[in-house]
Design an enzyme around this catalytic site. Structure first.
Site, PDB file in Angstrom:
ATOM      1  N   THR A 131       1.029  -1.025  -0.271  1.00 14.89           N
ATOM      2  CA  THR A 131       0.421   0.170   0.044  1.00 14.89           C
ATOM      3  C   THR A 131       0.844   1.261  -0.657  1.00 14.89           C
ATOM      4  OG1 THR A 131      -1.930  -1.562   1.251  1.00 14.89           O
ATOM      5  CG2 THR A 131      -1.994   1.432   0.744  1.00 14.89           C
ATOM      6  N   CYS A 186       2.796  -5.082  13.988  1.00 16.22           N
ATOM      7  CA  CYS A 186       2.393  -4.743  15.307  1.00 16.22           C
ATOM      8  C   CYS A 186       1.776  -5.956  16.115  1.00 16.22           C
ATOM      9  CB  CYS A 186       1.005  -3.510  15.234  1.00 16.22           C
ATOM     10  SG  CYS A 186       2.164  -1.716  15.277  1.00 16.22           S
ATOM     11  N   CYS A 246       9.319   7.995  -9.404  1.00 17.31           N
ATOM     12  CA  CYS A 246      10.166   8.922  -9.893  1.00 17.31           C
ATOM     13  C   CYS A 246      11.202   9.740 -10.997  1.00 17.31           C
ATOM     14  CB  CYS A 246      10.289   9.565  -8.823  1.00 17.31           C
ATOM     15  SG  CYS A 246      11.826  10.072  -8.317  1.00 17.31           S
TER      16      CYS A 246
HETATM   17 ZN    ZN Z   1      11.857   8.124  -6.721  1.00 19.08          ZN
END
Ligand code: ZN
Length: 253
Positions: A131, A186, A246
């Site tokens: 996620t 957890c 990116c």
């Molecule tokens: Zn990156």
């Protein structure tokens, strides 16, 4: 702002850096909080008390008795209720002005992408790498600031990826997919209750700064907290030019 809002937010308005203008930016903003657990609880509570106009709170889980040790959005009376709905009740009790949209879902794919597109800031308060990477990809795609936190045992970390900026690293630059260390949860490892409060509250602080347009964000810095020794470390990092998410050769561009 109404008279009531001027009063409610007066301690923010008194701060020169925020003032009326900063508070109005906060009131006009939409924050997406993914995860209504240990980190999402304090993060969402402070965003709501501080007047973020719209909060989308997403979590696919129900409140469990073992959550109550740290997940302060929820109460014993709401065990069994969807966390997103329990969270909405808690936020409405503090500030009914805030429009809270509870989403009982594990966000992924198109749903995640469309929501991120509408948000002014995204808070990653989840506890799994899949996620986290999906949220990061959507934030890179739409150029949205991402405030990321993590807490396990006595150790926490927090950073900001301000993907509105071309020079900002993304989550994947720092934690490349596939190199993920074995997932620690957890449920198995345990977590110190106030640690989630500290990290989640810092996420709220960074998100509010980004929304108000004040100060210096944690972009390019990772803060690591050891609550047993109560020591912080700050690690600087840069955008990875070869990042698959990116970088210039990524799918998102
Ligand atoms: Zn990156």
């Amino acid at each position: 702002m109404t008279d009531e809002q001027l009063l409610r937010y007066s301690r923010h308005i008194l701060l020169d850096a925020i003032g009326i203008e900063g508070q109005e930016r906060i009131l006009a903003a939409h924050a997406l909080v993914v995860g209504a657990g240990g980190l999402g609880s304090p993060a969402a509570l402070y965003l709501a008390s501080a007047g973020v106009g719209r909060i989308t709170l997403a979590d696919d889980d129900n409140v469990d008795f073992t959550n109550l040790q740290r997940q302060i959005l929820h109460t014993q009376a709401r065990v069994g209720m969807a966390k997103a709905e329990s969270g909405r009740a808690a936020l409405a009790a503090i500030n009914p002005d805030v429009a809270v949209t509870p989403l009982r879902a594990r966000l992924s794919g198109t749903a995640l992408d469309e929501l991120v597109a509408t948000a002014d800031v995204v808070l990653d308060c989840t506890d799994n790498f899949a996620t986290r990477h999906a949220i990061n990809r959507a934030c890179v795609h739409h150029g949205k600031p991402l405030v990321s936190g993590a807490a396990i045992r006595f150790d926490g970390q927090v950073s900001v990826y301000d993907l509105r900026r071309d020079d900002s690293p993304c989550y994947h630059c720092l934690f490349p997919e596939g190199e993920d260390v074995e997932e620690v949860r957890c449920a198995v490892m345990g977590v110190f209750a106030p640690l989630t409060g500290i990290i989640g509250t810092m996420q709220a602080a960074e998100a509010l700064k980004l929304l108000a347009g004040i100060g210096e964000s944690l972009t390019g810095r990772l803060l690591l907290l050891d609550t047993l020794e109560m020591e912080w470390r700050s690690v600087r990092f840069r955008k990875d030019a070869g990042c698959a998410v990116c970088g210039p050769n990524s799918e998102a561009h």
